[in-house]
Design an enzyme around this catalytic site. Sequence first.
Site, PDB file in Angstrom:
ATOM      1  N   ASP A 178       0.446  -1.004   0.070  1.00 37.75           N
ATOM      2  CA  ASP A 178      -0.198  -0.131   0.086  1.00 37.75           C
ATOM      3  C   ASP A 178       0.863   1.549   0.232  1.00 37.75           C
ATOM      4  OD1 ASP A 178      -2.601   1.230   0.806  1.00 37.75           O
ATOM      5  OD2 ASP A 178      -0.991   1.947   2.301  1.00 37.75           O
TER       6      ASP A 178
ATOM      7  N   ASP B 218      -0.044   5.338   0.802  1.00 35.39           N
ATOM      8  CA  ASP B 218       0.037   6.151   1.398  1.00 35.39           C
ATOM      9  C   ASP B 218       0.076   5.794   2.818  1.00 35.39           C
ATOM     10  OD1 ASP B 218      -0.699   9.205   1.623  1.00 35.39           O
ATOM     11  OD2 ASP B 218      -1.462   8.589   2.827  1.00 35.39           O
TER      12      ASP B 218
ATOM     13  N   ASP C 226      -1.642  -0.091   5.864  1.00 39.35           N
ATOM     14  CA  ASP C 226      -2.325   0.298   7.724  1.00 39.35           C
ATOM     15  C   ASP C 226      -3.138   0.303   7.248  1.00 39.35           C
ATOM     16  OD1 ASP C 226      -2.393   2.035   5.052  1.00 39.35           O
ATOM     17  OD2 ASP C 226      -2.928   3.941   6.531  1.00 39.35           O
TER      18      ASP C 226
END
Length: 305
Positions: free
Chosen positions: A27, A29, A252
């Site tokens: 991932d 960001d 995240d």
Amino acid sequence: APSPKYITGDRAAINEFIDKFDTFLFDCDGVLWSGDHVFEGVPETIRMLKAKGKRTVFVTNNSTKSRQDYLKKLSNLHIPCEKEDVFGSSYSAAVYISRILKQPPGKNKVFVIGEAGVEAELAAEGIPCIGGTDEKFRRDMVPEDFQGLADGSLLDPEVGVVLCGLDFHINYLKLSTALHYLKKGAVFLATNTDSTLPMHHSFFMGAGSCMIPLEYASGQKPLELGKPSQAMMDAVEGKFQLDRSRTCMIGDRLNTDIRFGIEGKLGGTLHVLTGVHKKEDWDKEDAVAVPAYYADELSDLGLVA
Ligand code: PLP
Ligand code: CA
């Protein structure tokens, strides 16, 4: 009770973790950077994994940017990457439309709620689109618009798909136009359904929050093409010829990234604590995915033999 393995600072655990996988899906960001700030040690960590012969793929739900835009961002931040290694939700949607949906000629136009990244990826797949960044749709509705949508004279008969992503200029005209295409039978797709967009240590309206009014008004649910959709996983697998058991998703966000990895039956998932979700979120009643591993930050992997 969830029992993800904490690997920060544990050299043996990190080595074991890295050896388990051939491919890492990142991932972006919240894992590599926050906004335009790259986290310390990230370029070195990616370089270390590549030096060990690992494949690194960047999988983002951000549909506002194209793969080309991402490549530029990654290289500006000194993260080693080739265009082929970027997989975004706008690309995922474009590939789905051109290679799986295959609308007949005369019904193959896409009405876009979204930004330039969606338009660029549709164009790259040879798919015509309207809406999107066109100034004609960035205005208030006038009485003639209500009439024209109701009688169909404002609708393009070639539109067979409505694709909804994050649109910074979303308005009543665009949503009402999309609703009319859906009522006429257009296929309903969403680039991704992230509820929020984390920025500047705060939260803004995400792509899912742009889409929900349309779901509510039409009574239809879109097919999602971003994480955690397995349509995206299938596309990633097809493109990179993945061995899922030797692939790890690093993210995240539990309800997009970690769920994407678990439902895709990947060999592992790693939750890094530099983004949206914290470990308290594993235990929450609405926690939808518990990772196999967690670390404070991605560069913790740098403590390797
Ligand atoms: N959607 C938009 C528009 C974004 O700007 C971002 C983050 O920058 C995301 C989604 C989430 O992206 P990722 O999946 O890389 O965390
Ligand atoms: Ca993220």
